[in-house]
Design a protein around this motif. Structure first.
Motif, PDB file in Angstrom:
ATOM      1  N   THR A 181       0.932  -1.147  -0.029  1.00  0.00           N
ATOM      2  CA  THR A 181      -0.096   0.005  -0.164  1.00  0.00           C
ATOM      3  C   THR A 181       0.972   1.275   0.013  1.00  0.00           C
ATOM      4  O   THR A 181       2.052   1.275   0.108  1.00  0.00           O
ATOM      5  CB  THR A 181      -1.022  -0.011   1.288  1.00  0.00           C
ATOM      6  OG1 THR A 181      -0.012  -0.034   2.422  1.00  0.00           O
ATOM      7  CG2 THR A 181      -1.779  -1.299   1.364  1.00  0.00           C
ATOM      8  N   GLY A 225      -4.048  -4.061  -7.857  1.00  0.00           N
ATOM      9  CA  GLY A 225      -5.052  -4.937  -7.208  1.00  0.00           C
ATOM     10  C   GLY A 225      -4.690  -6.527  -7.556  1.00  0.00           C
ATOM     11  O   GLY A 225      -5.679  -7.154  -7.184  1.00  0.00           O
ATOM     12  N   LYS A 226      -3.844  -7.037  -8.096  1.00  0.00           N
ATOM     13  CA  LYS A 226      -3.569  -8.387  -8.339  1.00  0.00           C
ATOM     14  C   LYS A 226      -2.701  -9.222  -7.473  1.00  0.00           C
ATOM     15  O   LYS A 226      -1.908  -9.968  -7.912  1.00  0.00           O
ATOM     16  CB  LYS A 226      -3.240  -8.724  -9.788  1.00  0.00           C
ATOM     17  CG  LYS A 226      -4.164  -7.953 -10.987  1.00  0.00           C
ATOM     18  CD  LYS A 226      -3.715  -8.096 -12.430  1.00  0.00           C
ATOM     19  CE  LYS A 226      -4.964  -7.483 -13.240  1.00  0.00           C
ATOM     20  NZ  LYS A 226      -4.533  -7.383 -14.639  1.00  0.00           N
ATOM     21  N   ILE A 231      -3.906  -3.596  -1.928  1.00  0.00           N
ATOM     22  CA  ILE A 231      -4.854  -2.844  -2.926  1.00  0.00           C
ATOM     23  C   ILE A 231      -5.495  -3.750  -3.567  1.00  0.00           C
ATOM     24  O   ILE A 231      -5.098  -4.796  -4.233  1.00  0.00           O
ATOM     25  CB  ILE A 231      -3.739  -2.186  -4.142  1.00  0.00           C
ATOM     26  CG1 ILE A 231      -3.072  -1.057  -3.390  1.00  0.00           C
ATOM     27  CG2 ILE A 231      -4.713  -1.273  -4.942  1.00  0.00           C
ATOM     28  CD1 ILE A 231      -1.903  -0.479  -4.015  1.00  0.00           C
ATOM     29  N   GLY A 232      -6.941  -3.429  -3.550  1.00  0.00           N
ATOM     30  CA  GLY A 232      -7.984  -4.451  -4.040  1.00  0.00           C
ATOM     31  C   GLY A 232      -8.113  -4.063  -5.706  1.00  0.00           C
ATOM     32  O   GLY A 232      -7.580  -2.992  -6.153  1.00  0.00           O
ATOM     33  N   LEU A 233      -8.928  -4.971  -6.183  1.00  0.00           N
ATOM     34  CA  LEU A 233      -8.859  -4.745  -7.664  1.00  0.00           C
ATOM     35  C   LEU A 233      -9.741  -3.474  -8.187  1.00  0.00           C
ATOM     36  O   LEU A 233      -9.347  -2.888  -9.316  1.00  0.00           O
ATOM     37  CB  LEU A 233      -9.958  -5.881  -8.426  1.00  0.00           C
ATOM     38  CG  LEU A 233      -9.299  -7.315  -8.602  1.00  0.00           C
ATOM     39  CD1 LEU A 233     -10.293  -8.311  -8.745  1.00  0.00           C
ATOM     40  CD2 LEU A 233      -8.095  -7.026  -9.493  1.00  0.00           C
ATOM     41  N   ASN A 234     -10.397  -2.941  -7.141  1.00  0.00           N
ATOM     42  CA  ASN A 234     -11.074  -1.605  -7.670  1.00  0.00           C
ATOM     43  C   ASN A 234     -10.291  -0.364  -6.829  1.00  0.00           C
ATOM     44  O   ASN A 234     -10.807   0.745  -6.744  1.00  0.00           O
ATOM     45  CB  ASN A 234     -12.445  -1.490  -7.380  1.00  0.00           C
ATOM     46  CG  ASN A 234     -13.283  -2.481  -7.847  1.00  0.00           C
ATOM     47  OD1 ASN A 234     -13.202  -2.594  -9.176  1.00  0.00           O
ATOM     48  ND2 ASN A 234     -14.269  -3.397  -7.307  1.00  0.00           N
ATOM     49  N   GLY A 235      -9.165  -0.593  -6.335  1.00  0.00           N
ATOM     50  CA  GLY A 235      -8.382   0.422  -5.849  1.00  0.00           C
ATOM     51  C   GLY A 235      -8.587   0.593  -4.271  1.00  0.00           C
ATOM     52  O   GLY A 235      -8.071   1.298  -3.569  1.00  0.00           O
ATOM     53  N   GLU A 236      -9.546  -0.104  -3.882  1.00  0.00           N
ATOM     54  CA  GLU A 236      -9.739  -0.133  -2.299  1.00  0.00           C
ATOM     55  C   GLU A 236      -8.670  -1.072  -1.470  1.00  0.00           C
ATOM     56  O   GLU A 236      -7.988  -1.794  -2.174  1.00  0.00           O
ATOM     57  CB  GLU A 236     -10.953  -0.812  -2.118  1.00  0.00           C
ATOM     58  CG  GLU A 236     -11.443  -2.184  -1.911  1.00  0.00           C
ATOM     59  CD  GLU A 236     -11.173  -2.835  -3.442  1.00  0.00           C
ATOM     60  OE1 GLU A 236     -11.515  -4.202  -3.464  1.00  0.00           O
ATOM     61  OE2 GLU A 236     -11.096  -2.056  -4.371  1.00  0.00           O
ATOM     62  N   ILE A 237      -8.497  -0.755  -0.200  1.00  0.00           N
ATOM     63  CA  ILE A 237      -7.602  -1.308   0.607  1.00  0.00           C
ATOM     64  C   ILE A 237      -8.543  -2.818   1.084  1.00  0.00           C
ATOM     65  O   ILE A 237      -9.532  -2.596   1.621  1.00  0.00           O
ATOM     66  CB  ILE A 237      -7.327  -0.621   1.798  1.00  0.00           C
ATOM     67  CG1 ILE A 237      -6.585   0.659   1.385  1.00  0.00           C
ATOM     68  CG2 ILE A 237      -6.320  -1.537   2.630  1.00  0.00           C
ATOM     69  CD1 ILE A 237      -5.217   0.394   0.392  1.00  0.00           C
TER      70      ILE A 237
END
Length: 214
Positions: free
Chosen positions: A112, A179-180, A208-214
């Motif tokens: 992150t 996010g991968k 980081i998630g696929l949609n930019g979220e943590i």
């Protein structure tokens, strides 16, 4: 060459207990070369520490022994072991055929807050700019106390080696940024790999998630 070292270790002089940081690279290398031919038991005796019967519950003991002897100060901080010299310290466990027995851990990868991070300013490149390798006997059938230390040497990556490291780092960081992280395996990377490092498989950390979220 370890067979020769077994012979000369019996005539090596005793060294004064050394724990203060070396003032320059020359002093560091003098201390490092003083280790060549000594057993873990001999070094541990000089430092007043106990040698474990095995490393099942003492992972990292060898590195700590060498760090203490040479006067490394960084500990677990994200910087070189000899930050005032710009030198990282790594032990290199070798087989009877003098082949490395395992990969070398360098540092944690940031998952992150990676905006603005690039190869030139990342921690892994900083640590690998100059490495003091300390070869050690690593075969498991050799009791820890009897394992010998080889001749240390300094290594700085060539332009080609730096480019190979950079390529792997950028591929891994792209996956993290997109996010991968769940798709990253030890098969990715030719010379640098990203692997889980925790007490057990249930340990979690932010990413980081696929949609930019943590």
């Amino acid at each position: 060459f370890f067979h020769t070292l077994r012979f000369i270790q019996s005539v090596c002089c005793s060294f004064v207990k050394i724990q203060s940081p070396p003032v320059n690279q020359q002093e560091l290398m003098e201390r490092a070369h003083a280790l060549a031919g000594l057993s873990f038991a001999e070094v541990a005796k000089q430092l007043g520490v106990h040698v474990p019967a095995n490393f099942k519950r003492h992972k990292g003991w060898t590195g700590q022994l060498i760090e203490t002897y040479l006067g490394a100060t960084a500990g677990s901080k994200p910087q070189q072991d000899f930050v005032h010299l710009g030198i990282e310290l790594k032990t290199l466990p070798l087989s009877y055929q003098h082949i490395p027995l395992e990969t070398t851990y360098v540092c944690y990868a940031p998952l992150t807050n990676i905006s603005g991070l690039n190869w030139q300013n990342c921690n892994v490149r900083n640590k690998l700019q100059k490495v003091l390798w300390v070869p050690i006997e690593g075969e498991r059938d050799i009791p820890p106390a009897q394992r010998l230390i080889g001749t240390p040497f300094l290594w700085t990556p060539s332009p080609a080696e730096d480019a190979a490291l950079k390529q792997d780092w950028e591929e891994l960081m792209d996956l993290i940024a997109l996010g991968k992280i769940e798709s990253v395996t030890a098969r990715i990377g030719e010379v640098m790999q990203l692997r889980p490092k925790a007490a057990n498989g249930k340990a979690l950390t932010s990413a980081i998630g696929l949609n930019g979220e943590i």
